[in-house]
Design a protein around this motif. Structure first.
Motif, PDB file in Angstrom:
ATOM      1  N   LYS A   1      -4.035   2.892  11.610  1.00 30.81           N
ATOM      2  CA  LYS A   1      -2.735   1.821  11.637  1.00 30.81           C
ATOM      3  C   LYS A   1      -2.406   1.700  10.505  1.00 30.81           C
ATOM      4  O   LYS A   1      -1.264   1.682  10.121  1.00 30.81           O
ATOM      5  CB  LYS A   1      -3.114   0.764  12.592  1.00 30.81           C
TER       6      LYS A   1
ATOM      7  N   TRP B   1      -2.518   3.454   7.542  1.00 30.20           N
ATOM      8  CA  TRP B   1      -2.304   4.431   6.788  1.00 30.20           C
ATOM      9  C   TRP B   1      -0.564   4.574   7.739  1.00 30.20           C
ATOM     10  O   TRP B   1       0.242   4.928   7.021  1.00 30.20           O
ATOM     11  CB  TRP B   1      -3.027   5.561   7.054  1.00 30.20           C
ATOM     12  N   GLU B   2      -0.667   4.600   8.911  1.00 30.29           N
ATOM     13  CA  GLU B   2       0.603   4.775   9.549  1.00 30.29           C
ATOM     14  C   GLU B   2       1.696   3.858   9.090  1.00 30.29           C
ATOM     15  O   GLU B   2       2.843   4.190   8.865  1.00 30.29           O
ATOM     16  CB  GLU B   2       0.453   4.587  11.096  1.00 30.29           C
ATOM     17  N   ASP B   3       1.254   2.658   9.064  1.00 28.67           N
ATOM     18  CA  ASP B   3       2.335   1.603   8.544  1.00 28.67           C
ATOM     19  C   ASP B   3       2.649   1.579   7.110  1.00 28.67           C
ATOM     20  O   ASP B   3       3.777   1.624   6.640  1.00 28.67           O
ATOM     21  CB  ASP B   3       1.347   0.433   8.652  1.00 28.67           C
TER      22      ASP B   3
ATOM     23  N   VAL C   1       2.964   4.536   5.429  1.00 24.59           N
ATOM     24  CA  VAL C   1       3.602   5.798   5.530  1.00 24.59           C
ATOM     25  C   VAL C   1       5.067   5.710   5.915  1.00 24.59           C
ATOM     26  O   VAL C   1       6.183   5.952   5.471  1.00 24.59           O
ATOM     27  CB  VAL C   1       3.122   6.990   6.244  1.00 24.59           C
ATOM     28  N   ALA C   2       5.175   4.708   7.123  1.00 23.99           N
ATOM     29  CA  ALA C   2       6.297   4.161   7.667  1.00 23.99           C
ATOM     30  C   ALA C   2       7.215   3.386   6.609  1.00 23.99           C
ATOM     31  O   ALA C   2       8.341   3.440   6.285  1.00 23.99           O
ATOM     32  CB  ALA C   2       6.209   3.476   9.081  1.00 23.99           C
ATOM     33  N   LYS C   3       6.637   2.483   5.859  1.00 24.61           N
ATOM     34  CA  LYS C   3       7.176   1.476   4.958  1.00 24.61           C
ATOM     35  C   LYS C   3       7.710   2.596   3.746  1.00 24.61           C
ATOM     36  O   LYS C   3       8.879   2.274   3.317  1.00 24.61           O
ATOM     37  CB  LYS C   3       5.853   0.665   4.186  1.00 24.61           C
TER      38      LYS C   3
ATOM     39  N   VAL D   1       8.663   5.625   3.829  1.00 20.25           N
ATOM     40  CA  VAL D   1       9.691   6.352   4.676  1.00 20.25           C
ATOM     41  C   VAL D   1      11.036   5.353   4.721  1.00 20.25           C
ATOM     42  O   VAL D   1      12.057   5.642   4.074  1.00 20.25           O
ATOM     43  CB  VAL D   1       9.675   7.129   5.684  1.00 20.25           C
ATOM     44  N   ASP D   2      10.777   4.321   5.087  1.00 21.61           N
ATOM     45  CA  ASP D   2      11.840   3.263   5.048  1.00 21.61           C
ATOM     46  C   ASP D   2      12.482   2.632   3.730  1.00 21.61           C
ATOM     47  O   ASP D   2      13.495   2.625   3.635  1.00 21.61           O
ATOM     48  CB  ASP D   2      11.442   2.015   5.801  1.00 21.61           C
TER      49      ASP D   2
ATOM     50  N   LYS E   1      14.383   5.636   2.515  1.00 20.53           N
ATOM     51  CA  LYS E   1      15.876   5.483   2.990  1.00 20.53           C
ATOM     52  C   LYS E   1      16.858   4.546   2.545  1.00 20.53           C
ATOM     53  O   LYS E   1      17.999   4.722   2.512  1.00 20.53           O
ATOM     54  CB  LYS E   1      15.827   5.284   4.655  1.00 20.53           C
TER      55      LYS E   1
ATOM     56  N   ILE F   1       0.816  14.327   7.538  1.00 18.79           N
ATOM     57  CA  ILE F   1       1.945  13.190   7.314  1.00 18.79           C
ATOM     58  C   ILE F   1       2.290  13.324   6.039  1.00 18.79           C
ATOM     59  O   ILE F   1       3.690  13.384   5.984  1.00 18.79           O
ATOM     60  CB  ILE F   1       1.426  11.832   7.543  1.00 18.79           C
TER      61      ILE F   1
ATOM     62  N   LEU G   1       6.036  14.742   4.456  1.00 17.65           N
ATOM     63  CA  LEU G   1       7.303  13.826   3.545  1.00 17.65           C
ATOM     64  C   LEU G   1       7.664  14.787   2.439  1.00 17.65           C
ATOM     65  O   LEU G   1       8.593  14.272   1.884  1.00 17.65           O
ATOM     66  CB  LEU G   1       6.353  12.726   2.922  1.00 17.65           C
TER      67      LEU G   1
END
Length: 122
Positions: free
Chosen positions: A50, A52-54, A56-58, A60-61, A64, A112, A116
């Motif tokens: 979880k 790591w998922e967070d 990676v999401a951060k 990417v955000d 952006k 993942i 990216l």
């Protein structure tokens, strides 16, 4: 005459505030990337799936957010350095985490990172 002075002062104040806010937001994205890189560096080997998922999401955000601003060449160089640090720390964290018992996650996280487009190979 007083009204003109008041309106002019008000317009100057609004313009100054707008300029400060846009620069602040632009710098905020750089600061967020820096904090993310340091967090991954310091804690990546202890991350759960979880986490790591967070992370990676951060990542990417933040990228952006950065895409909406025009950065100077020096700022772009710093952003590139930070993105490279994030990628390196992610790679090291995944390796260390795999050694610490999350072997199954390493393959997923590798996918993942490759997704990216960071060009990371293990």
């Amino acid at each position: 005459m007083k009204i003109r002075t008041l309106v002019a002062s008000l317009l100057i104040g609004i313009a100054t505030l707008t300029l400060q806010c846009s620069c602040s937001t632009k710098q905020t994205a750089i600061n967020q990337m820096e904090r993310l890189a340091y967090d991954i560096r310091d804690n990546g080997s202890y991350y759960t799936i979880k986490d790591w998922e967070d992370a990676v999401a951060k990542f990417v955000d933040i990228r952006k957010k950065m895409a909406h601003y025009d950065y100077t060449p020096a700022e772009r160089r710093r952003i590139g350095e930070l993105e490279g640090e994030c990628a390196r720390y992610m790679k090291e964290g995944i390796k260390n985490g795999a050694i610490n018992g999350i072997m199954g996650v390493a393959g997923e996280l590798r996918g993942i990172l490759e997704g990216l487009g960071l060009g990371i190979t293990f």
